[in-house]
Design a protein around this motif. Structure first.
Motif, PDB file in Angstrom:
ATOM      1  N   ASP A  59       0.860  -1.185   0.000  1.00 27.50           N
ATOM      2  CA  ASP A  59       0.000   0.000   0.000  1.00 27.50           C
ATOM      3  C   ASP A  59       0.895   1.233   0.000  1.00 27.50           C
ATOM      4  O   ASP A  59       1.443   1.617   1.032  1.00 27.50           O
ATOM      5  N   THR A  62       0.137   4.223  -0.308  1.00 24.58           N
ATOM      6  CA  THR A  62      -0.471   5.432   0.242  1.00 24.58           C
ATOM      7  C   THR A  62      -0.316   5.530   1.754  1.00 24.58           C
ATOM      8  O   THR A  62      -0.633   6.572   2.329  1.00 24.58           O
ATOM      9  N   SER A  63       0.156   4.460   2.399  1.00 24.50           N
ATOM     10  CA  SER A  63       0.341   4.536   3.850  1.00 24.50           C
ATOM     11  C   SER A  63       1.501   5.485   4.156  1.00 24.50           C
ATOM     12  O   SER A  63       2.433   5.629   3.372  1.00 24.50           O
TER      13      SER A  63
END
Length: 51
Positions: free
Chosen positions: A11, A13-14
């Protein structure tokens, strides 16, 4: 299809992964990064795809 393990993408976007990517990006801009793909794989703990 059956019996094959698929690798799930991290991920990106973390906040933690964003910071990892930013460090690699900063190394690219400074000219310290020699192998972008290898550094990204190391940062995110992924393996390169072969095939």
């Amino acid at each position: 299809m059956f019996g094959k393990k698929t690798q799930q993408s991290p991920d990106l976007t973390s906040l933690d992964n964003f910071r990892k990517g930013q460090k690699v990006y900063d190394r690219i801009l400074s000219g310290e990064c020699k192998d972008v793909a290898a550094e990204l794989h190391a940062a995110y703990g992924t393996k390169p795809k072969h095939g």
